[in-house]
Design a protein around this motif. Structure first.
Motif, PDB file in Angstrom:
ATOM      1  N   PRO A 158      52.057  27.162  79.435  1.00  0.00           N
ATOM      2  CA  PRO A 158      52.255  25.674  78.945  1.00  0.00           C
ATOM      3  C   PRO A 158      50.581  25.202  78.133  1.00  0.00           C
ATOM      4  CG  PRO A 158      51.534  25.106  81.367  1.00  0.00           C
ATOM      5  CD  PRO A 158      52.302  26.865  80.835  1.00  0.00           C
ATOM      6  N   ILE A 159      50.699  25.941  77.184  1.00  0.00           N
ATOM      7  CA  ILE A 159      49.604  26.099  76.011  1.00  0.00           C
ATOM      8  C   ILE A 159      50.177  24.911  75.189  1.00  0.00           C
ATOM      9  CG2 ILE A 159      48.433  27.816  77.539  1.00  0.00           C
ATOM     10  CD1 ILE A 159      48.906  29.434  74.817  1.00  0.00           C
ATOM     11  N   PRO A 160      49.248  24.528  74.406  1.00  0.00           N
ATOM     12  CA  PRO A 160      49.409  23.823  73.131  1.00  0.00           C
ATOM     13  C   PRO A 160      50.175  25.070  72.105  1.00  0.00           C
ATOM     14  CG  PRO A 160      47.319  23.299  73.735  1.00  0.00           C
ATOM     15  CD  PRO A 160      47.341  24.266  74.684  1.00  0.00           C
ATOM     16  N   GLU A 161      49.702  26.149  71.751  1.00  0.00           N
ATOM     17  CA  GLU A 161      50.617  26.820  71.154  1.00  0.00           C
ATOM     18  C   GLU A 161      51.997  27.065  71.221  1.00  0.00           C
ATOM     19  OE1 GLU A 161      51.490  31.432  70.654  1.00  0.00           O
ATOM     20  OE2 GLU A 161      49.089  31.048  71.002  1.00  0.00           O
ATOM     21  N   VAL A 162      52.842  27.155  72.894  1.00  0.00           N
ATOM     22  CA  VAL A 162      54.107  26.976  73.096  1.00  0.00           C
ATOM     23  C   VAL A 162      54.478  25.387  72.793  1.00  0.00           C
ATOM     24  CG1 VAL A 162      56.122  27.465  74.943  1.00  0.00           C
ATOM     25  CG2 VAL A 162      53.173  28.682  74.407  1.00  0.00           C
ATOM     26  N   ILE A 163      53.608  24.735  73.636  1.00  0.00           N
ATOM     27  CA  ILE A 163      54.659  23.276  73.132  1.00  0.00           C
ATOM     28  C   ILE A 163      54.611  22.710  71.996  1.00  0.00           C
ATOM     29  CG2 ILE A 163      53.588  20.211  73.633  1.00  0.00           C
ATOM     30  CD1 ILE A 163      52.347  22.092  76.042  1.00  0.00           C
ATOM     31  N   ARG A 164      53.596  22.445  71.246  1.00  0.00           N
ATOM     32  CA  ARG A 164      53.825  22.637  69.582  1.00  0.00           C
ATOM     33  C   ARG A 164      55.075  23.489  69.010  1.00  0.00           C
ATOM     34  NH1 ARG A 164      48.359  24.516  68.475  1.00  0.00           N
ATOM     35  NH2 ARG A 164      48.728  27.041  68.483  1.00  0.00           N
ATOM     36  N   GLY A 165      55.637  24.643  69.384  1.00  0.00           N
ATOM     37  CA  GLY A 165      56.448  25.168  69.280  1.00  0.00           C
ATOM     38  C   GLY A 165      57.781  25.225  69.693  1.00  0.00           C
ATOM     39  N   ILE A 166      58.058  24.073  71.110  1.00  0.00           N
ATOM     40  CA  ILE A 166      58.918  23.708  71.832  1.00  0.00           C
ATOM     41  C   ILE A 166      59.558  22.194  70.482  1.00  0.00           C
ATOM     42  CG2 ILE A 166      59.964  22.536  73.588  1.00  0.00           C
ATOM     43  CD1 ILE A 166      57.769  24.447  75.059  1.00  0.00           C
ATOM     44  N   ASN A 167      57.766  21.765  70.443  1.00  0.00           N
ATOM     45  CA  ASN A 167      58.365  19.761  70.003  1.00  0.00           C
ATOM     46  C   ASN A 167      58.840  20.340  68.620  1.00  0.00           C
ATOM     47  OD1 ASN A 167      57.430  18.137  72.082  1.00  0.00           O
ATOM     48  ND2 ASN A 167      55.406  18.784  71.101  1.00  0.00           N
ATOM     49  N   SER A 168      58.465  21.418  67.810  1.00  0.00           N
ATOM     50  CA  SER A 168      58.421  21.449  66.562  1.00  0.00           C
ATOM     51  C   SER A 168      60.273  21.688  65.666  1.00  0.00           C
ATOM     52  CB  SER A 168      57.965  22.732  65.601  1.00  0.00           C
ATOM     53  OG  SER A 168      58.239  22.262  64.282  1.00  0.00           O
ATOM     54  N   ASP A 337      47.264  15.597  62.436  1.00  0.00           N
ATOM     55  CA  ASP A 337      46.338  16.781  61.893  1.00  0.00           C
ATOM     56  C   ASP A 337      45.481  17.648  62.306  1.00  0.00           C
ATOM     57  OD1 ASP A 337      43.983  15.919  64.088  1.00  0.00           O
ATOM     58  OD2 ASP A 337      45.074  13.876  63.933  1.00  0.00           O
ATOM     59  N   ASP A 338      45.506  18.108  62.185  1.00  0.00           N
ATOM     60  CA  ASP A 338      45.378  20.068  63.095  1.00  0.00           C
ATOM     61  C   ASP A 338      44.994  19.944  64.019  1.00  0.00           C
ATOM     62  OD1 ASP A 338      46.261  21.445  60.961  1.00  0.00           O
ATOM     63  OD2 ASP A 338      44.590  22.333  60.327  1.00  0.00           O
ATOM     64  N   ALA A 339      43.575  18.716  64.369  1.00  0.00           N
ATOM     65  CA  ALA A 339      43.178  18.622  65.096  1.00  0.00           C
ATOM     66  C   ALA A 339      44.371  17.946  66.772  1.00  0.00           C
ATOM     67  CB  ALA A 339      41.307  18.167  65.833  1.00  0.00           C
ATOM     68  N   THR A 340      44.960  17.558  66.308  1.00  0.00           N
ATOM     69  CA  THR A 340      46.305  17.313  67.337  1.00  0.00           C
ATOM     70  C   THR A 340      46.595  17.893  67.828  1.00  0.00           C
ATOM     71  OG1 THR A 340      46.035  14.753  66.412  1.00  0.00           O
ATOM     72  CG2 THR A 340      48.030  15.156  67.907  1.00  0.00           C
ATOM     73  N   LEU A 341      47.195  18.958  66.898  1.00  0.00           N
ATOM     74  CA  LEU A 341      48.169  19.936  67.164  1.00  0.00           C
ATOM     75  C   LEU A 341      47.362  21.206  67.759  1.00  0.00           C
ATOM     76  CD1 LEU A 341      49.951  20.659  63.290  1.00  0.00           C
ATOM     77  CD2 LEU A 341      50.897  19.286  65.338  1.00  0.00           C
ATOM     78  N   LEU A 342      46.297  21.199  67.963  1.00  0.00           N
ATOM     79  CA  LEU A 342      46.045  22.638  67.975  1.00  0.00           C
ATOM     80  C   LEU A 342      45.217  22.347  69.974  1.00  0.00           C
ATOM     81  CD1 LEU A 342      42.706  23.091  65.662  1.00  0.00           C
ATOM     82  CD2 LEU A 342      44.870  24.802  66.803  1.00  0.00           C
ATOM     83  N   GLY A 343      45.379  20.867  70.492  1.00  0.00           N
ATOM     84  CA  GLY A 343      45.080  20.475  71.687  1.00  0.00           C
ATOM     85  C   GLY A 343      46.731  19.981  72.054  1.00  0.00           C
ATOM     86  N   MET A 344      47.564  19.936  71.650  1.00  0.00           N
ATOM     87  CA  MET A 344      49.084  19.384  72.008  1.00  0.00           C
ATOM     88  C   MET A 344      49.285  19.666  73.514  1.00  0.00           C
ATOM     89  SD  MET A 344      52.043  19.272  70.287  1.00  0.00           S
ATOM     90  CE  MET A 344      52.379  17.751  68.574  1.00  0.00           C
ATOM     91  N   ASN A 345      49.605  18.241  74.222  1.00  0.00           N
ATOM     92  CA  ASN A 345      49.139  18.532  75.415  1.00  0.00           C
ATOM     93  C   ASN A 345      50.656  17.911  75.886  1.00  0.00           C
ATOM     94  OD1 ASN A 345      48.365  15.928  75.047  1.00  0.00           O
ATOM     95  ND2 ASN A 345      46.807  16.394  76.608  1.00  0.00           N
TER      96      ASN A 345
END
Length: 357
Positions: A158-168, A337-345
């Protein structure tokens, strides 16, 4: 005596020239989290390594170590590479972030490149791909094709990269199918075929007729194939051996151009620490062929979405969007913005379940 001396001098000169050539070779190391034959993440990084060899020939020497656990063992591997003369070391998994920073401090003359992380130093660059762009396309196809309205998603960590993918994926599945549900299983591994297969089987038993994965093996593809009427998407590499079904498309990680560019910078003496986050437009994220198992209309829509993302006309995280708790996140037309995406939790509204802590 003179002829002997001349020959000896010539041999010595040739030997010194050979040593100079050997020393001039740029040595490039790769630290891999899985086996090069995983068919996914590590396979594609290793294809990038091979592309470096093909591009530069005798100018470079590449070395790699596979199946390196994230944590202290990776520090040992990086240290040995640096001691063995590596000029540039690519560390290719999120969990290598702190070890990379630690070892880079000890070897300031060695250049390091860390994949998917966010910590940099004078001799440490970071790079990643905007995988969430590909997830948007997968979500569109998944939402359009599911008959059970249940999409299963195998998460690694459950890191931002994976959470971003689920959300997208969820956002775009929901756009075409308001009734769609996502069921998420966390495998807590990047590569473990047995665990990945078990996760896929559990999701299928719960009614999922589409499986998405953010893990590296082809085991979920095999489980879906065995189950029958389930579709899947290749992860990191094309996994085309499972086409035209269950695998109906894929996200392909194309690291070769980046690896060639960064090795060239070391050879030229122009390497500088930087952050790279590239996507479909730059070619770092590829969309594997959409198979004929996908209805023509859905395929056309998916390709149109890909083109809009690539051109910058559309951003996968465009409002109106709310967070899972119902609070406002993005207003109509606003993009993340990229900052939010990079830290997505956080999950977006509509995804059930909590993110493991």
């Amino acid at each position: 005596m003179r002829l002997s001396a001349v020959l000896t001098g010539a041999v010595l000169a040739l030997g010194l020239a050979g040593a100079a050539v050997a020393q001039d070779k740029t040595k490039v190391g790769f630290v891999f989290v899985g086996p090069v034959g995983d068919g996914g993440w590590t396979y594609e990084h290793n294809e990038g390594r091979k592309a470096v060899e093909a591009e530069f020939g005798d100018q470079v020497e590449t070395v790699f170590v596979e199946n390196v656990a994230e944590g202290p063992d990776s520090e040992r591997v990086m240290t040995q590479m640096a001691l063995d003369g590596a000029d540039l070391i690519f560390t290719t998994s999120f969990g290598y972030m702190d070890p990379t920073i630690n070892i880079a401090k000890k070897f300031p003359n060695v250049k390091f490149e860390h994949a998917t992380g966010y910590k940099r130093a004078d001799n440490v660059s970071t790079y990643s791909a905007r995988f969430y762009e590909g997830r948007a396309i997968q979500g569109h196809i998944a939402g359009s094709m599911t008959e059970s309205n249940i999409v299963g998603y195998i998460g690694s960590y459950p890191i931002p990269e994976v959470i971003r993918g689920i959300n997208s994926a969820f956002i775009h599945a929901k756009k075409v199918n308001p009734d769609v549900q996502f069921k998420i299983v966390w495998a807590y591994t990047w590569f473990d075929p047995a665990k990945e297969a078990d996760a896929a089987k559990v999701l299928i038993e719960q009614g999922a007729d589409v499986i998405l994965q953010h893990t590296d093996s082809t085991a979920p593809q095999a489980a879906a194939q065995e189950a029958g009427n389930v579709i899947t998407f290749g992860q990191a590499s094309d996994m085309a051996q499972y086409a035209p079904k269950p695998r109906v498309s894929s996200i392909i990680d194309n690291w070769a151009p980046y690896y060639i560019e960064r090795v060239k910078a070391v050879i030229d003496g122009t390497w500088e620490s930087k952050d790279t986050w590239a996507g479909i437009n730059e070619g770092m994220v590829g969309i594997g062929e959409i198979s004929d198992a996908v209805p023509a209309e859905v395929k056309e829509e998916a390709l149109a979405l890909k083109n809009k993302i690539a051109s910058g006309e559309y951003h996968p995280f465009t409002g109106p969007l709310k967070k899972q708790d119902g609070s406002d996140w993005l207003a109509e037309g606003e993009t993340a913005d990229d900052a939010t995406l990079l830290g997505m939790n956080f999950y977006v509204e509509g995804i059930e379940g909590a993110i493991p802590q």
